[in-house]
Scaffold this motif. Structure first.
Motif, short mmCIF file in Angstrom:
data_model
loop_
_atom_site.label_atom_id
_atom_site.label_comp_id
_atom_site.label_asym_id
_atom_site.label_seq_id
_atom_site.Cartn_x
_atom_site.Cartn_y
_atom_site.Cartn_z
N MET A 142 13.14 -1.05 -4.52
CA MET A 142 12.63 -1.47 -3.22
C MET A 142 11.85 -2.78 -3.36
N ILE A 157 11.25 2.89 -6.19
CA ILE A 157 10.23 1.94 -5.71
C ILE A 157 10.48 0.56 -6.31
N ILE A 158 10.84 0.53 -7.58
CA ILE A 158 11.11 -0.77 -8.22
C ILE A 158 12.30 -1.43 -7.52
N TYR A 204 -0.96 2.65 5.35
CA TYR A 204 -0.07 2.46 4.20
C TYR A 204 1.25 1.84 4.66
N ASP A 205 1.91 1.15 3.73
CA ASP A 205 3.22 0.58 4.04
C ASP A 205 4.33 1.57 3.78
N LEU A 206 4.08 2.47 2.84
CA LEU A 206 5.12 3.39 2.40
C LEU A 206 4.46 4.68 1.93
N CYS A 207 4.90 5.80 2.49
CA CYS A 207 4.37 7.10 2.05
C CYS A 207 5.53 7.86 1.40
N ILE A 208 5.30 8.33 0.20
CA ILE A 208 6.41 8.90 -0.59
C ILE A 208 6.11 10.33 -0.99
N TYR A 263 1.28 5.46 -0.52
CA TYR A 263 0.57 6.74 -0.47
C TYR A 263 1.52 7.81 -1.02
N ILE A 317 11.90 -6.69 -1.29
CA ILE A 317 10.95 -7.17 -0.27
C ILE A 317 9.91 -8.13 -0.87
N ARG A 348 0.83 -1.21 0.00
CA ARG A 348 0.00 0.00 0.00
C ARG A 348 0.87 1.26 0.00
N TYR A 404 2.36 11.74 -1.89
CA TYR A 404 1.97 13.08 -1.46
C TYR A 404 3.05 14.08 -1.88
N GLY A 424 -5.30 9.05 4.13
CA GLY A 424 -4.00 9.69 4.30
C GLY A 424 -3.33 9.37 5.63
N ARG A 426 -1.08 7.57 7.89
CA ARG A 426 0.05 6.70 7.50
C ARG A 426 -0.11 5.26 7.95
N CYS A 427 -0.88 5.05 9.01
CA CYS A 427 -1.06 3.67 9.50
C CYS A 427 -1.72 2.77 8.46
#
Lengths: 202, 202
Positions: free
Chosen positions: B198, B195-196, B177-181, B121, B202, B119, B123, B172, B174-175
């Motif tokens: 990353m 991101i790729i 989502y796994d990653l907020c960018i 997000y 994982i 997930r 911003y 919005g 953050r909890c």
């Protein structure tokens, strides 16, 4: 690419471990308590005392100028904290200018903003944070989950107060970070590998 | 590793572009308006009408059950929106179960939570979002920066209302989502590469 990496972190989210491992993997310096030691040496304040003020027993953060303007008295504790913060900022700047590094906490993202560090924020859900504290064994012994959660929130609240007082910004607000990473459902090792993979691309 | 990637995004942050490029790089499906088309085809509602309800002109989101319990009348518009959401959820689930994919918006992170998607997000700060809108040219023509910022906030507010109504969670936060960018200070191309990088770890 920037090799100055700052890490903000929720208590119990594994932020320190993430920071340490990133530094190890990249072969660059890692700082957190070392900064305090540095400050203590330079201001000749006992390390324990500095640590107490900065992290564990935050004083009431009345802005010094307000105290002076309206009361015409100086709050010596506030003044001392201000001096410690100023010294801490100098130390952090020196460290960042000397070599690539990872700095955990201490408002480093704000202090070093003109150097454009990569600003990470590490967070996790409460059950993961409780589990991490119990695993590390340095917090929560003899506490119920509920009490430990309260303690975790209290520590974060102190960090937020400190950050907000010295930066005028909201601690944990995503706008102050480049990347916010949830450690709830992946291992720290995988997350660090992923961040390193990311760093190689930007 | 999970190849179902959901993207929540602030308006003007480049979230759609990030999603499209990730899908291209990974060679997997990409969905956003396609979902609406799918819904429209299945429920025989005009696509434009669905789009209007879901995104541009949100109705007042009174939970249907409340209307029924206390008023004993049925709000037909709310009922229609509920039906659209249910259909949308089915379509999203089918898509995710059929093949790896990137899904932008539409509460997909919540709808697919049992499949453990990655997930994201996306911003950005307001100046970057304004600049992106102007560059794309599909929003803000003839508007002052101030008015465009208000328009951006309004669109986000509608998204937040929609998300909150159907998921019971805060958009919005953050909890969720796994990653907020933050896309404010890096190019979308670099962010996608990162991101790729990353995802490979994982």
């Amino acid at each position: 690419m920037s090799r100055i990496i700052t890490i903000g972190r929720e208590f119990g989210s594994g932020g320190r471990e993430v920071g340490k491992r990133i530094a190890e993997e990249l072969g660059i310096a890692y700082y957190d308590n070392e900064i305090i030691t540095g400050i203590a040496q330079r201001t000749e304040l006992a390390e324990e005392y500095v640590h107490q003020i900065i992290e564990n027993k935050p004083i009431h953060y009345y802005p010094i100028t307000v105290g002076q303007s309206f009361n015409n008295t100086i709050n010596p504790l506030a003044q001392k904290t201000g001096a410690i913060y100023a010294e801490q900022s100098n130390v952090i700047r020196e460290m960042a200018q000397t070599s690539d590094c990872v700095i955990v906490g201490r408002c480093a993202d704000f202090i070093l903003r003109d150097l454009k560090p990569l600003r990470l924020y590490i967070y996790a859900d409460m059950p993961s944070r409780i589990a991490r504290c119990r695993k590390k064994g340095d917090h929560g012994e003899g506490m119920s989950d509920r009490r430990l959660a309260r303690e975790i929130r209290r520590i974060d609240k102190d960090r937020a107060k400190y950050y907000s007082f010295f930066t005028g910004q909201k601690w944990g607000d995503r706008c102050n970070y480049d990347l916010c990473i949830n450690t709830s459902s992946a291992s720290i090792q995988d997350i660090v590998s992923a961040i390193i993979g990311m760093l190689e691309k930007i």
